[in-house]
Design a protein around this motif. Structure first.
Motif, PDB file in Angstrom:
ATOM      1  N   PHE A 142       0.834  -1.197   0.000  1.00 58.19           N
ATOM      2  CA  PHE A 142       0.000   0.000   0.000  1.00 58.19           C
ATOM      3  C   PHE A 142       0.867   1.244   0.000  1.00 58.19           C
ATOM      4  O   PHE A 142       2.049   1.202   0.336  1.00 58.19           O
ATOM      5  CB  PHE A 142      -0.967   0.021   1.191  1.00 58.19           C
ATOM      6  CG  PHE A 142      -0.299   0.168   2.531  1.00 58.19           C
ATOM      7  CD1 PHE A 142      -0.083   1.424   3.076  1.00 58.19           C
ATOM      8  CD2 PHE A 142       0.098  -0.948   3.251  1.00 58.19           C
ATOM      9  CE1 PHE A 142       0.530   1.555   4.313  1.00 58.19           C
ATOM     10  CE2 PHE A 142       0.716  -0.822   4.480  1.00 58.19           C
ATOM     11  CZ  PHE A 142       0.935   0.438   5.014  1.00 58.19           C
ATOM     12  N   GLY A 143       0.266   2.335  -0.401  1.00 58.93           N
ATOM     13  CA  GLY A 143       0.862   3.663  -0.319  1.00 58.93           C
ATOM     14  C   GLY A 143      -0.162   4.562   0.340  1.00 58.93           C
ATOM     15  O   GLY A 143      -1.344   4.523   0.005  1.00 58.93           O
ATOM     16  N   LEU A 144       0.271   5.368   1.269  1.00 56.24           N
ATOM     17  CA  LEU A 144      -0.650   6.138   2.098  1.00 56.24           C
ATOM     18  C   LEU A 144      -0.210   7.591   2.173  1.00 56.24           C
ATOM     19  O   LEU A 144       0.976   7.887   2.229  1.00 56.24           O
ATOM     20  CB  LEU A 144      -0.661   5.534   3.507  1.00 56.24           C
ATOM     21  CG  LEU A 144      -1.565   6.148   4.556  1.00 56.24           C
ATOM     22  CD1 LEU A 144      -3.019   5.898   4.221  1.00 56.24           C
ATOM     23  CD2 LEU A 144      -1.233   5.555   5.911  1.00 56.24           C
ATOM     24  N   THR A 145      -1.170   8.490   2.161  1.00 56.81           N
ATOM     25  CA  THR A 145      -0.914   9.897   2.448  1.00 56.81           C
ATOM     26  C   THR A 145      -2.117  10.456   3.200  1.00 56.81           C
ATOM     27  O   THR A 145      -3.240   9.995   3.009  1.00 56.81           O
ATOM     28  CB  THR A 145      -0.632  10.718   1.167  1.00 56.81           C
ATOM     29  OG1 THR A 145      -0.238  12.049   1.539  1.00 56.81           O
ATOM     30  CG2 THR A 145      -1.822  10.784   0.247  1.00 56.81           C
ATOM     31  N   VAL A 146      -1.847  11.396   4.064  1.00 55.72           N
ATOM     32  CA  VAL A 146      -2.910  12.107   4.783  1.00 55.72           C
ATOM     33  C   VAL A 146      -2.728  13.586   4.461  1.00 55.72           C
ATOM     34  O   VAL A 146      -1.643  14.131   4.643  1.00 55.72           O
ATOM     35  CB  VAL A 146      -2.845  11.865   6.308  1.00 55.72           C
ATOM     36  CG1 VAL A 146      -3.926  12.667   7.019  1.00 55.72           C
ATOM     37  CG2 VAL A 146      -2.970  10.385   6.619  1.00 55.72           C
ATOM     38  N   ARG A 147      -3.775  14.193   3.982  1.00 55.31           N
ATOM     39  CA  ARG A 147      -3.717  15.593   3.585  1.00 55.31           C
ATOM     40  C   ARG A 147      -4.660  16.417   4.440  1.00 55.31           C
ATOM     41  O   ARG A 147      -5.823  16.051   4.632  1.00 55.31           O
ATOM     42  CB  ARG A 147      -4.141  15.753   2.123  1.00 55.31           C
ATOM     43  CG  ARG A 147      -3.214  15.121   1.129  1.00 55.31           C
ATOM     44  CD  ARG A 147      -1.931  15.960   1.024  1.00 55.31           C
ATOM     45  NE  ARG A 147      -0.998  15.383   0.084  1.00 55.31           N
ATOM     46  CZ  ARG A 147      -0.732  15.892  -1.096  1.00 55.31           C
ATOM     47  NH1 ARG A 147      -1.324  16.990  -1.493  1.00 55.31           N
ATOM     48  NH2 ARG A 147       0.142  15.311  -1.874  1.00 55.31           N
ATOM     49  N   ALA A 158      -8.010  14.271   4.889  1.00 55.47           N
ATOM     50  CA  ALA A 158      -8.400  13.011   4.272  1.00 55.47           C
ATOM     51  C   ALA A 158      -7.209  12.073   4.209  1.00 55.47           C
ATOM     52  O   ALA A 158      -6.080  12.498   3.966  1.00 55.47           O
ATOM     53  CB  ALA A 158      -8.938  13.257   2.869  1.00 55.47           C
ATOM     54  N   GLU A 159      -7.490  10.800   4.444  1.00 59.20           N
ATOM     55  CA  GLU A 159      -6.491   9.743   4.299  1.00 59.20           C
ATOM     56  C   GLU A 159      -6.765   9.059   2.971  1.00 59.20           C
ATOM     57  O   GLU A 159      -7.885   8.627   2.713  1.00 59.20           O
ATOM     58  CB  GLU A 159      -6.622   8.735   5.441  1.00 59.20           C
ATOM     59  CG  GLU A 159      -5.774   7.510   5.258  1.00 59.20           C
ATOM     60  CD  GLU A 159      -6.101   6.418   6.272  1.00 59.20           C
ATOM     61  OE1 GLU A 159      -5.867   5.250   5.944  1.00 59.20           O
ATOM     62  OE2 GLU A 159      -6.600   6.731   7.365  1.00 59.20           O
ATOM     63  N   ILE A 160      -5.752   8.983   2.129  1.00 60.21           N
ATOM     64  CA  ILE A 160      -5.888   8.325   0.839  1.00 60.21           C
ATOM     65  C   ILE A 160      -4.920   7.155   0.822  1.00 60.21           C
ATOM     66  O   ILE A 160      -3.715   7.331   1.037  1.00 60.21           O
ATOM     67  CB  ILE A 160      -5.583   9.286  -0.344  1.00 60.21           C
ATOM     68  CG1 ILE A 160      -6.591  10.436  -0.376  1.00 60.21           C
ATOM     69  CG2 ILE A 160      -5.634   8.534  -1.663  1.00 60.21           C
ATOM     70  CD1 ILE A 160      -6.196  11.620   0.386  1.00 60.21           C
TER      71      ILE A 160
END
Length: 122
Positions: free
Chosen positions: A37-42, A107-109
């Motif tokens: 997985f790859g995760l980012t929180v903006r 948001a967490e993507i």
């Protein structure tokens, strides 16, 4: 007309094929490595939020938020590809996105899928 890269995503890496399907026509799966997985929180941008609030009164696309979400999805996708590459994969099968609210402030993507090694048939 807007640049297509500002409002869309897609294949970013020539050495790791990313597909939403279970298999790749013309290729065989030699080895399944596993889930990656790859995760980012903006966080929400105050300027975009104000613009979105005003725009929502009149209706229409919230371009600032659309662009921010595209950037976040692309970053999650880039991190997904890096995770697969680091584990020796040249493909990610069954790629999906999951988006959820992160503490009311952003948001967490998450981009996720199955890392695999594939090779052309015959």
């Amino acid at each position: 007309m807007a640049n297509i890269d500002e409002y869309s995503g897609g294949q970013h890496s020539p050495d790791v094929l990313v597909v939403t399907t279970n298999d790749v026509p013309g290729y065989r799966v030699d080895r399944v490595i596993g889930e990656v997985f790859g995760l980012t929180v903006r966080s929400r941008n105050l300027g975009s939020q104000l613009g979105a609030g005003l725009k929502s009164l009149a209706g229409g696309e919230l371009r600032g938020l659309t662009k921010t979400l595209v950037e976040a999805r692309n970053q999650a996708m880039d991190r997904l590809v890096e995770a697969a590459r680091a584990r020796g994969a040249n493909a990610i099968l069954m790629m999906r996105f999951d988006v959820s609210e992160a503490g009311g402030n952003g948001a967490e993507i998450c981009a996720y899928g199955t890392a695999a090694v594939i090779s052309p048939l015959g």
